[in-house]
Design an enzyme around this catalytic site. Structure first.
Site, PDB file in Angstrom:
ATOM      1  N   GLY A 157     -60.375  69.207 -30.401  1.00 14.99           N
ATOM      2  CA  GLY A 157     -59.676  69.565 -31.623  1.00 14.99           C
ATOM      3  C   GLY A 157     -60.681  69.756 -32.747  1.00 14.99           C
ATOM      4  NE  ARG A 158     -57.649  71.150 -38.569  1.00 13.41           N
ATOM      5  CZ  ARG A 158     -56.357  70.881 -38.411  1.00 13.41           C
ATOM      6  NH1 ARG A 158     -56.003  69.747 -37.828  1.00 13.41           N
ATOM      7  NH2 ARG A 158     -55.432  71.724 -38.834  1.00 13.41           N
ATOM      8  CB  ILE A 159     -62.560  65.191 -34.910  1.00 18.65           C
ATOM      9  CG1 ILE A 159     -61.678  65.028 -36.146  1.00 18.65           C
ATOM     10  CG2 ILE A 159     -63.686  64.160 -34.940  1.00 18.65           C
ATOM     11  CD1 ILE A 159     -60.914  63.722 -36.205  1.00 18.65           C
ATOM     12  CB  THR A 237     -64.432  57.773 -32.978  1.00 17.84           C
ATOM     13  OG1 THR A 237     -64.564  59.135 -32.535  1.00 17.84           O
ATOM     14  CG2 THR A 237     -65.795  57.103 -32.942  1.00 17.84           C
ATOM     15  NE  ARG A 239     -54.750  56.525 -33.736  1.00 19.28           N
ATOM     16  CZ  ARG A 239     -55.475  57.083 -34.685  1.00 19.28           C
ATOM     17  NH1 ARG A 239     -56.803  57.073 -34.608  1.00 19.28           N
ATOM     18  NH2 ARG A 239     -54.886  57.646 -35.731  1.00 19.28           N
ATOM     19  CD  GLU A 268     -57.609  49.835 -34.225  1.00 17.24           C
ATOM     20  OE1 GLU A 268     -57.121  50.234 -35.306  1.00 17.24           O
ATOM     21  OE2 GLU A 268     -58.362  50.535 -33.511  1.00 17.24           O
ATOM     22  CG  HIS A 287     -59.507  52.535 -36.886  1.00 18.20           C
ATOM     23  ND1 HIS A 287     -58.368  52.488 -36.137  1.00 18.20           N
ATOM     24  CD2 HIS A 287     -59.668  53.841 -37.217  1.00 18.20           C
ATOM     25  CE1 HIS A 287     -57.841  53.704 -36.013  1.00 18.20           C
ATOM     26  NE2 HIS A 287     -58.623  54.547 -36.668  1.00 18.20           N
TER      27      HIS A 287
END
Length: 327
Positions: A157-159, A237, A239, A268, A287
């Site tokens: 995706g974008r990241i 990074t 989930r 978390e 996170h």
């Protein structure tokens, strides 16, 4: 006419609060270090028109069913697995997120975590501070090379694409696995689209960048670690639930893979007695993928804009259930 009521589940930048207060009656859970108690959230949901929330809030069907006039749930995050989208949509509630604004910052953090894990930077810093550094030694705290190595990106995706751009600067061979091929990125960045099996077998670094969905829950398990090189490093990074943490612990403890860098966990905050925290070959972060001052401010701005647009009757561009609301 009375102002719409909104509830913000954590303290956000003051300029954003000021902006919202111009057109809304705002109440806020002011405690930065603790999530809003469930009983308060349940009380507020019955009286508000808009909810500005974080990933820390579980906006499930039971909570949504208590809403009487709620129009919008504005999540200050890209992910929205903390919200029951179906339940919200059935009640005509718009759910929004903040994509795009944190792409580069999260990619920065991902590559920083990759480098810190590969070169054992946190371990080396502790080694020095604890007075263990007595002399220079040829194999002391040696790590893995990054330049000219192979990176496998699961989820482009974008990241993921932004991470690939950083990897290209390190002359890395870039493999990727995605639901769909990205021919444009392949042409621009020299990416290779491969099967998940090939990616795991060939990569020196396996980076999890895919969204968290029922289909991706525990998608990386024991059998996948067994395909990886014994010098491989896993970076997550995205989930925590995407990786089976028990299987990851065993793979790291048994030397099936070399190390892991984790910014996310299935639970978390992660419990201090979590087995992964006991391993020296794991670099852990709380996170902080998007945690730069500028990016968090922009995320809050976008979340506020999403909320205000929805309250005025528009469907924001970032509405994740837009297509169902239009049916």
């Amino acid at each position: 006419m009375s102002k719409p009521k909104i509830f913000i589940t954590r303290k956000i930048p003051v300029p954003i609060i000021d902006q919202l207060e111009k057109s809304c009656e705002v109440s806020i859970w002011e405690h930065e270090d603790t999530p809003v108690p469930r009983e308060i959230l349940e009380e507020k949901i019955t009286e508000i028109d808009g909810l500005f929330c974080l990933l820390t809030e579980n906006i499930n069907e039971e909570l949504i069913s208590k809403a009487k006039k709620l129009k919008v749930i504005s999540n200050m995050a890209v992910g929205y697995n903390n919200i029951d989208i179906n339940a919200a949509t059935k009640k005509g509630i718009i759910v929004t997120n903040t994509p795009g604004v944190l792409t580069e910052t999260t990619a920065d953090l991902t590559f920083a975590l990759l480098m810190a894990t590969a070169r054992r930077i946190p371990e080396a810093s502790s080694y020095m501070r604890e007075g263990k550094w007595k002399t220079w030694s040829p194999m002391q705290l040696t790590g893995q090379d990054i330049y000219n190595s192979t990176i496998g990106i699961i989820g482009l995706g974008r990241i993921g694409e932004a991470l690939a751009r950083r990897a290209k600067g390190f002359n890395m061979n870039i493999l990727y696995r995605n639901r769909n091929r990205n021919l444009q990125a392949e042409g621009e960045l020299g990416l290779q689209y491969v099967s998940l099996e090939d990616l795991l077998k060939k990569s020196d670094f396996v980076c999890i960048m895919t969204p968290y969905t029922p289909e991706t829950y525990n998608m990386i398990r024991k059998e996948h670690f067994q395909l990886m090189k014994d010098t491989a490093i896993l970076i997550n990074t995205a989930r925590g639930g995407i990786v089976n943490e028990n299987d990851l612990y065993q793979a790291l403890a048994d030397g099936v893979i070399w190390a892991a860098g984790l910014d996310v966990f299935e639970q978390e905050p992660v419990p201090l007695d979590h087995p992964l925290l006991t391993l020296p070959n794991v670099v852990t972060l709380p996170h902080i993928g998007s945690a730069s001052i500028g990016t968090r401010m922009k995320m809050a701005e976008v979340a506020a804009e999403n909320l205000l647009r929805a309250l005025t009757g528009d469907i924001p561009q970032n509405a994740v259930n837009k297509e169902w609301l239009n049916d």
